[in-house]
Write an enzyme that holds these catalytic residues in place. Structure first.
Site, PDB file in Angstrom:
ATOM      1  N   ASP A  42       0.837  -1.201   0.000  1.00 23.33           N
ATOM      2  CA  ASP A  42       0.000   0.000   0.000  1.00 23.33           C
ATOM      3  C   ASP A  42       0.877   1.258   0.000  1.00 23.33           C
ATOM      4  OD1 ASP A  42       0.889  -0.184   2.597  1.00 23.33           O
ATOM      5  OD2 ASP A  42      -1.078   0.030   3.527  1.00 23.33           O
ATOM      6  N   SER A  43       2.220   1.053   0.007  1.00 15.44           N
ATOM      7  CA  SER A  43       3.139   2.172  -0.242  1.00 15.44           C
ATOM      8  C   SER A  43       2.904   2.735  -1.634  1.00 15.44           C
ATOM      9  CB  SER A  43       4.594   1.715  -0.085  1.00 15.44           C
ATOM     10  OG  SER A  43       4.821   0.526  -0.816  1.00 15.44           O
ATOM     11  N   ASP A  90      -1.216  -6.032  -0.344  1.00 19.59           N
ATOM     12  CA  ASP A  90      -1.606  -5.420   0.932  1.00 19.59           C
ATOM     13  C   ASP A  90      -3.107  -5.163   0.999  1.00 19.59           C
ATOM     14  OD1 ASP A  90       0.443  -5.073   2.754  1.00 19.59           O
ATOM     15  OD2 ASP A  90       1.150  -3.197   1.863  1.00 19.59           O
ATOM     16  N   LYS A 118      -1.478  -9.291   2.751  1.00 20.87           N
ATOM     17  CA  LYS A 118      -0.746  -8.860   3.946  1.00 20.87           C
ATOM     18  C   LYS A 118      -1.607  -7.843   4.682  1.00 20.87           C
ATOM     19  CE  LYS A 118       3.057  -6.011   3.826  1.00 20.87           C
ATOM     20  NZ  LYS A 118       2.585  -4.837   4.591  1.00 20.87           N
ATOM     21  N   GLU A 143      -1.663  -5.350   8.571  1.00 23.80           N
ATOM     22  CA  GLU A 143      -0.855  -4.818   9.674  1.00 23.80           C
ATOM     23  C   GLU A 143      -1.536  -5.048  11.024  1.00 23.80           C
ATOM     24  OE1 GLU A 143      -0.041  -0.672   8.911  1.00 23.80           O
ATOM     25  OE2 GLU A 143       0.880  -1.092   6.965  1.00 23.80           O
ATOM     26  N   GLU A 198       8.996  -4.250  10.672  1.00 21.87           N
ATOM     27  CA  GLU A 198       9.456  -2.957  10.153  1.00 21.87           C
ATOM     28  C   GLU A 198      10.020  -2.088  11.264  1.00 21.87           C
ATOM     29  OE1 GLU A 198       6.769  -1.047   7.423  1.00 21.87           O
ATOM     30  OE2 GLU A 198       7.928   0.825   7.411  1.00 21.87           O
TER      31      GLU A 198
END
Ligand code: KIV
Length: 271
Positions: free
Chosen positions: A51-52, A90, A120, A122, A189
């Site tokens: 999602d970057s 993501d 993925k 978070e 991270e």
């Protein structure tokens, strides 16, 4: 022969085998067909449609604005290019946090509409129900702990996480929960290398580090950072393998000059 070159297609099981045999896992982000094809043909193990994309593709300050539809578009473009690597997409902010039914519906859309191999998300304990629902549906889940950019407004800054004992203990507990819930790997991270080492040794699923030191089972970088396309973002953990900003600027300036001076196209480049 290394373990990884023996795989025709990298699967979640290949990654676990690589951990067992102590072969490091290479992962890069990609968001479009052309770069995904280059990375796959170069032999990368995992491509993360991160999602970057919100930052490097769309110019947003944080990852929060990107939508599920936009992630699906990037995922589709990447999957079309990839023959060997494992493709992970993501789940964007807002597509899984509020309840496990929404999380499952979002993950199913990603798997159905992109053809990716895994998702993925978070977080730890707070998203465990969502992870359980997705894993139960047969969808592989990669976790993400430490600095989780979707929570940036809670953290207040992008500094190193889990430096104090309470946060380190919470991370140790969360990584165990993610493993028990069936996650096949976890991104770590921006945490201290010693903590990453400890948790990597404590679990059987692979850890993939970004700013988490050399003891993780693999490493991931954002492609624009490692190729030197961005010049403003230079954290300590980043190694730039190219200076594309400079090279592209030079190429474009040369092109402009050739056009202005009628040096392009030449007779040979004309019909
Ligand atoms: O979105 C992303 O690119 C990521 C990596 C930094 C791991 O989550």
């Amino acid at each position: 022969m290394s373990v990884h070159s023996a795989f025709k297609k990298v699967t979640t099981h290949s990654l676990q085998q690589m951990k067992k045999q102590q072969e490091k896992i290479s992962m890069l982000t990609a968001y479009d067909y052309s770069f995904a094809k280059l990375f796959d043909e170069s032999g990368i193990d995992v491509i993360l449609v991160g999602d970057s994309a919100a930052n490097v593709m769309a110019g947003h300050e944080t990852t929060l604005p990107i939508t599920l539809d936009q992630m699906i578009y990037h995922g589709q473009s990447v999957v079309r290019a990839v023959k060997r690597a494992l493709v992970v997409v993501d789940l964007p902010f807002g597509s899984y946090q509020s309840n496990s039914s929404l999380a499952l519906a979002s993950a199913i859309r990603i798997m159905k509409e992109t053809g990716a191999h895994a998702v993925k998300l978070e977080g730890g304990e707070e998203v465990l129900e969502s992870i359980n629902a997705i894993v139960k549906a047969g969808i592989p889940v990669m976790g993400h702990l430490g600095l989780t950019p979707q929570s940036i407004y809670q953290f207040g800054s992008y500094t190193v996480r889990a430096k104090d004992e309470d946060e380190a203990n919470a991370l140790k507990k969360n990584i165990q929960l993610l493993q028990d819930a069936g996650c096949f790997a976890v991104v770590l991270e921006k945490i201290p290398a010693a903590l990453a080492k400890e948790v990597t040794e404590s679990i059987s699923i692979p850890t993939i580090g970004i700013g988490a030191g050399k003891y993780c089972d693999g490493q991931v970088l954002v492609m624009h950072d490692m190729l030197g396309i961005n010049t403003e973002f230079k954290p300590r953990f980043l190694r730039q393998y190219l200076q594309l900003h400079e090279q592209i600027t030079n190429a474009v300036q040369q092109y402009i000059s050739d056009v202005k001076e009628n040096q392009f196209p030449s007779d040979k480049e004309s019909y």
